[in-house]
Design a protein around this motif. Structure first.
Motif, PDB file in Angstrom:
ATOM      1  N   VAL A  95    -105.879   0.231 -49.235  1.00 34.10           N
ATOM      2  CA  VAL A  95    -105.242   0.132 -50.543  1.00 34.10           C
ATOM      3  C   VAL A  95    -104.814  -1.316 -50.744  1.00 34.10           C
ATOM      4  CG1 VAL A  95    -103.336   0.899 -52.004  1.00 34.10           C
ATOM      5  CG2 VAL A  95    -104.436   2.505 -50.444  1.00 34.10           C
ATOM      6  N   CYS A  96    -105.407  -1.969 -51.717  1.00 36.22           N
ATOM      7  CA  CYS A  96    -105.112  -3.374 -52.016  1.00 36.22           C
ATOM      8  C   CYS A  96    -104.279  -3.430 -53.285  1.00 36.22           C
ATOM      9  CB  CYS A  96    -106.409  -4.156 -52.191  1.00 36.22           C
ATOM     10  SG  CYS A  96    -107.495  -4.056 -50.759  1.00 36.22           S
ATOM     11  N   ASP A  97    -103.001  -3.720 -53.143  1.00 36.81           N
ATOM     12  CA  ASP A  97    -102.097  -3.747 -54.284  1.00 36.81           C
ATOM     13  C   ASP A  97    -102.224  -5.062 -55.041  1.00 36.81           C
ATOM     14  OD1 ASP A  97     -98.692  -4.198 -54.948  1.00 36.81           O
ATOM     15  OD2 ASP A  97     -99.959  -2.714 -55.920  1.00 36.81           O
ATOM     16  N   ARG A  98    -102.425  -4.972 -56.341  1.00 37.78           N
ATOM     17  CA  ARG A  98    -102.620  -6.141 -57.201  1.00 37.78           C
ATOM     18  C   ARG A  98    -101.374  -6.375 -58.067  1.00 37.78           C
ATOM     19  NH1 ARG A  98    -107.476  -8.931 -56.369  1.00 37.78           N
ATOM     20  NH2 ARG A  98    -106.957  -9.747 -58.390  1.00 37.78           N
ATOM     21  N   ASN A  99    -100.270  -6.709 -57.415  1.00 40.21           N
ATOM     22  CA  ASN A  99     -99.013  -7.048 -58.109  1.00 40.21           C
ATOM     23  C   ASN A  99     -98.435  -5.892 -58.919  1.00 40.21           C
ATOM     24  OD1 ASN A  99     -98.944  -9.746 -57.212  1.00 40.21           O
ATOM     25  ND2 ASN A  99    -100.377 -10.345 -58.809  1.00 40.21           N
ATOM     26  N   SER A 100     -98.414  -4.717 -58.356  1.00 37.30           N
ATOM     27  CA  SER A 100     -97.828  -3.576 -59.063  1.00 37.30           C
ATOM     28  C   SER A 100     -96.345  -3.807 -59.328  1.00 37.30           C
ATOM     29  CB  SER A 100     -97.987  -2.297 -58.235  1.00 37.30           C
ATOM     30  OG  SER A 100     -99.337  -1.934 -58.153  1.00 37.30           O
ATOM     31  N   THR A 101     -95.895  -3.301 -60.471  1.00 39.66           N
ATOM     32  CA  THR A 101     -94.481  -3.394 -60.815  1.00 39.66           C
ATOM     33  C   THR A 101     -93.834  -2.012 -60.858  1.00 39.66           C
ATOM     34  OG1 THR A 101     -95.020  -3.372 -63.178  1.00 39.66           O
ATOM     35  CG2 THR A 101     -94.770  -5.533 -62.136  1.00 39.66           C
ATOM     36  N   ASP A 102     -94.589  -0.981 -60.493  1.00 40.21           N
ATOM     37  CA  ASP A 102     -94.046   0.371 -60.436  1.00 40.21           C
ATOM     38  C   ASP A 102     -93.851   0.760 -58.965  1.00 40.21           C
ATOM     39  OD1 ASP A 102     -96.616   0.840 -59.551  1.00 40.21           O
ATOM     40  OD2 ASP A 102     -97.112   2.331 -61.075  1.00 40.21           O
ATOM     41  N   GLU A 103     -93.918   2.012 -58.655  1.00 35.21           N
ATOM     42  CA  GLU A 103     -93.680   2.509 -57.293  1.00 35.21           C
ATOM     43  C   GLU A 103     -94.949   2.623 -56.453  1.00 35.21           C
ATOM     44  OE1 GLU A 103     -90.575   3.142 -55.911  1.00 35.21           O
ATOM     45  OE2 GLU A 103     -90.026   2.025 -57.715  1.00 35.21           O
ATOM     46  N   THR A 104     -96.040   1.980 -56.874  1.00 30.94           N
ATOM     47  CA  THR A 104     -97.296   2.059 -56.124  1.00 30.94           C
ATOM     48  C   THR A 104     -97.123   1.581 -54.685  1.00 30.94           C
ATOM     49  OG1 THR A 104     -98.631   1.769 -58.115  1.00 30.94           O
ATOM     50  CG2 THR A 104     -99.691   1.260 -56.026  1.00 30.94           C
ATOM     51  N   LEU A 131     -97.066   2.477 -48.899  1.00 31.54           N
ATOM     52  CA  LEU A 131     -96.444   2.163 -47.606  1.00 31.54           C
ATOM     53  C   LEU A 131     -95.954   3.421 -46.906  1.00 31.54           C
ATOM     54  CD1 LEU A 131     -94.548  -1.103 -48.519  1.00 31.54           C
ATOM     55  CD2 LEU A 131     -96.409  -0.872 -46.860  1.00 31.54           C
ATOM     56  N   ASP A 132     -95.452   4.392 -47.657  1.00 32.83           N
ATOM     57  CA  ASP A 132     -95.032   5.662 -47.055  1.00 32.83           C
ATOM     58  C   ASP A 132     -96.212   6.363 -46.390  1.00 32.83           C
ATOM     59  OD1 ASP A 132     -92.389   5.387 -47.757  1.00 32.83           O
ATOM     60  OD2 ASP A 132     -92.506   6.748 -49.475  1.00 32.83           O
ATOM     61  N   ASP A 133     -97.398   6.258 -46.996  1.00 34.64           N
ATOM     62  CA  ASP A 133     -98.600   6.895 -46.460  1.00 34.64           C
ATOM     63  C   ASP A 133     -99.310   6.031 -45.415  1.00 34.64           C
ATOM     64  OD1 ASP A 133     -98.888   9.440 -47.337  1.00 34.64           O
ATOM     65  OD2 ASP A 133    -100.391   9.011 -48.861  1.00 34.64           O
ATOM     66  N   ALA A 134     -98.944   4.763 -45.320  1.00 35.06           N
ATOM     67  CA  ALA A 134     -99.675   3.839 -44.443  1.00 35.06           C
ATOM     68  C   ALA A 134     -99.597   4.225 -42.973  1.00 35.06           C
ATOM     69  CB  ALA A 134     -99.177   2.409 -44.640  1.00 35.06           C
ATOM     70  N   GLY A 135     -98.639   5.037 -42.596  1.00 33.81           N
ATOM     71  CA  GLY A 135     -98.550   5.480 -41.214  1.00 33.81           C
ATOM     72  C   GLY A 135     -99.606   6.504 -40.852  1.00 33.81           C
ATOM     73  N   SER A 136    -100.246   7.079 -41.858  1.00 35.94           N
ATOM     74  CA  SER A 136    -101.295   8.053 -41.565  1.00 35.94           C
ATOM     75  C   SER A 136    -102.508   7.323 -41.005  1.00 35.94           C
ATOM     76  CB  SER A 136    -101.665   8.858 -42.819  1.00 35.94           C
ATOM     77  OG  SER A 136    -102.319   8.045 -43.756  1.00 35.94           O
TER      78      SER A 136
END
Length: 77
Positions: free
Chosen positions: A41-50, A55-60
Protein backbone atom coordinates in the motif's frame (compact mmCIF):
# COMPACT_ATOMS: atom_id res chain seq x y z
CA UNK A 1 12.96 -20.41 9.64
CA UNK A 2 11.64 -17.86 7.16
CA UNK A 3 8.22 -18.45 5.57
CA UNK A 4 7.61 -18.91 1.88
CA UNK A 5 8.01 -15.59 0.05
CA UNK A 6 5.04 -14.36 -1.97
CA UNK A 7 5.03 -15.08 -5.70
CA UNK A 8 3.13 -11.89 -6.57
CA UNK A 9 2.96 -8.31 -5.31
CA UNK A 10 -0.08 -6.07 -5.68
CA UNK A 11 1.11 -2.46 -5.70
CA UNK A 12 -1.82 -0.31 -4.58
CA UNK A 13 -1.42 3.47 -4.68
CA UNK A 14 -3.98 5.21 -2.50
CA UNK A 15 -4.98 8.74 -1.57
CA UNK A 16 -7.87 9.39 0.80
CA UNK A 17 -9.17 5.83 0.44
CA UNK A 18 -10.24 5.23 4.03
CA UNK A 19 -13.88 4.71 3.05
CA UNK A 20 -13.03 1.73 0.80
CA UNK A 21 -9.71 0.46 2.18
CA UNK A 22 -11.10 -2.25 4.46
CA UNK A 23 -13.56 -3.57 1.89
CA UNK A 24 -10.91 -3.74 -0.83
CA UNK A 25 -8.33 -5.43 1.39
CA UNK A 26 -10.87 -8.02 2.55
CA UNK A 27 -11.79 -8.74 -1.09
CA UNK A 28 -8.13 -9.46 -1.85
CA UNK A 29 -7.82 -11.73 1.19
CA UNK A 30 -10.98 -13.65 0.23
CA UNK A 31 -9.64 -14.79 -3.14
CA UNK A 32 -9.62 -18.56 -3.47
CA UNK A 33 -6.95 -20.47 -5.36
CA UNK A 34 -4.70 -17.44 -5.91
CA UNK A 35 -0.92 -17.75 -5.72
CA UNK A 36 0.67 -16.51 -2.51
CA UNK A 37 0.80 -12.70 -2.79
CA UNK A 38 1.52 -9.58 -0.80
CA UNK A 39 -0.10 -6.15 -0.93
CA UNK A 40 2.08 -3.04 -0.97
CA UNK A 41 0.00 0.00 0.00
CA UNK A 42 1.65 3.21 -1.21
CA UNK A 43 0.06 6.22 0.44
CA UNK A 44 0.03 9.36 -1.73
CA UNK A 45 -0.36 12.11 0.90
CA UNK A 46 -3.74 11.05 2.27
CA UNK A 47 -5.45 13.54 4.54
CA UNK A 48 -8.08 11.12 5.86
CA UNK A 49 -7.69 7.93 7.93
CA UNK A 50 -6.12 5.87 5.12
CA UNK A 51 -2.65 5.76 6.69
CA UNK A 52 -3.79 4.67 10.19
CA UNK A 53 -6.06 2.00 8.68
CA UNK A 54 -3.23 0.62 6.54
CA UNK A 55 -0.77 0.76 9.43
CA UNK A 56 -3.22 -1.17 11.63
CA UNK A 57 -3.29 -3.91 8.97
CA UNK A 58 0.45 -3.75 8.23
CA UNK A 59 1.17 -6.34 10.90
CA UNK A 60 -0.62 -8.96 8.85
CA UNK A 61 1.60 -11.19 6.76
CA UNK A 62 0.21 -10.02 3.45
CA UNK A 63 0.31 -6.22 3.73
CA UNK A 64 3.15 -3.72 3.75
CA UNK A 65 2.69 0.03 4.08
CA UNK A 66 4.84 2.54 2.21
CA UNK A 67 4.61 6.33 2.35
CA UNK A 68 4.93 7.46 -1.26
CA UNK A 69 4.67 11.23 -1.07
CA UNK A 70 3.94 12.88 -4.40
CA UNK A 71 6.85 14.93 -5.68
CA UNK A 72 4.97 16.60 -8.50
CA UNK A 73 1.46 17.64 -9.37
CA UNK A 74 1.07 14.72 -11.79
CA UNK A 75 0.20 11.12 -11.08
CA UNK A 76 0.85 8.17 -13.33
CA UNK A 77 -1.99 6.00 -14.59
Amino acid sequence: MVGTPPRLSDNTHVRNAASVFGEQHEALRAQKGADLFEVLVCDRNSTDETAPLALDDAGSQDLKFVVAAATSGRTSR
